[in-house]
Design a protein around this motif. Structure first.
Motif, PDB file in Angstrom:
ATOM      1  N   GLU A  10       0.910  -1.236   0.033  1.00  0.00           N
ATOM      2  CA  GLU A  10      -0.045  -0.002   0.074  1.00  0.00           C
ATOM      3  C   GLU A  10       0.812   1.078   0.054  1.00  0.00           C
ATOM      4  N   GLU A  11       1.854   1.280   0.779  1.00  0.00           N
ATOM      5  CA  GLU A  11       2.797   2.320   1.154  1.00  0.00           C
ATOM      6  C   GLU A  11       3.671   2.542  -0.497  1.00  0.00           C
ATOM      7  N   GLN A  12       4.045   1.634  -1.018  1.00  0.00           N
ATOM      8  CA  GLN A  12       4.638   1.685  -2.345  1.00  0.00           C
ATOM      9  C   GLN A  12       3.829   2.332  -3.460  1.00  0.00           C
ATOM     10  N   ALA A  13       2.689   1.706  -3.349  1.00  0.00           N
ATOM     11  CA  ALA A  13       1.631   2.211  -4.142  1.00  0.00           C
ATOM     12  C   ALA A  13       1.418   3.588  -4.041  1.00  0.00           C
ATOM     13  N   ALA A  14       1.430   4.169  -2.987  1.00  0.00           N
ATOM     14  CA  ALA A  14       1.053   5.566  -2.713  1.00  0.00           C
ATOM     15  C   ALA A  14       1.963   6.245  -3.055  1.00  0.00           C
ATOM     16  N   ARG A  15       3.220   6.055  -2.721  1.00  0.00           N
ATOM     17  CA  ARG A  15       4.363   6.562  -3.125  1.00  0.00           C
ATOM     18  C   ARG A  15       4.741   6.915  -4.560  1.00  0.00           C
ATOM     19  N   LEU A  16       4.447   5.768  -5.539  1.00  0.00           N
ATOM     20  CA  LEU A  16       4.421   5.662  -6.780  1.00  0.00           C
ATOM     21  C   LEU A  16       3.378   6.751  -7.196  1.00  0.00           C
ATOM     22  N   LYS A  17       2.234   6.600  -6.924  1.00  0.00           N
ATOM     23  CA  LYS A  17       0.965   7.408  -7.443  1.00  0.00           C
ATOM     24  C   LYS A  17       1.406   8.983  -7.037  1.00  0.00           C
ATOM     25  N   ALA A  18       1.871   9.266  -5.932  1.00  0.00           N
ATOM     26  CA  ALA A  18       2.115  10.373  -5.636  1.00  0.00           C
ATOM     27  C   ALA A  18       3.487  11.003  -6.524  1.00  0.00           C
ATOM     28  N   LYS A  19       4.295  10.250  -6.845  1.00  0.00           N
ATOM     29  CA  LYS A  19       5.555  10.650  -7.685  1.00  0.00           C
ATOM     30  C   LYS A  19       4.866  10.959  -8.954  1.00  0.00           C
ATOM     31  N   ALA A  20       4.165  10.069  -9.673  1.00  0.00           N
ATOM     32  CA  ALA A  20       3.745  10.160 -10.942  1.00  0.00           C
ATOM     33  C   ALA A  20       2.523  11.506 -11.042  1.00  0.00           C
ATOM     34  N   ARG A  21       1.872  11.665  -9.637  1.00  0.00           N
ATOM     35  CA  ARG A  21       0.972  13.003  -9.982  1.00  0.00           C
ATOM     36  C   ARG A  21       1.920  14.236  -9.869  1.00  0.00           C
TER      37      ARG A  21
END
Length: 79
Positions: A10-21
């Motif tokens: 969950e944390e990795q997915a959140a970080r990836l989404k934040a980085k992409a955004r």
């Protein structure tokens, strides 16, 4: 291109989404960049190290900023 699926915490997915955004890119873009960086032997890390070395050493030459091309030629023996 090969389409693949990866599982993230969950944390990795959140970080990836934040980085992409933050970068205004797709989710795949930061992953692609990370893989390219790995293939290129950590280019950004080497660049960061090189920038940290700038100005840390003295050659004793008083005209280094004016004659850097000549010094480079001599150092690489390009004449």
């Amino acid at each position: 291109m090969v389409r693949t699926r990866v599982q993230l915490t969950e944390e990795q997915a959140a970080r990836l989404k934040a980085k992409a955004r933050e970068e205004g890119t797709s989710l795949a873009e930061p992953v692609d960049r990370l893989l390219l960086e790995e293939e290129n032997g950590g280019y950004e890390e080497r660049m960061r190290g090189a920038l940290l070395a700038v100005g840390r050493f003295a050659s004793g030459a008083r005209d280094g900023s004016e004659a850097h091309d000549r010094y480079l030629e001599e150092g690489l023996d390009l004449r």
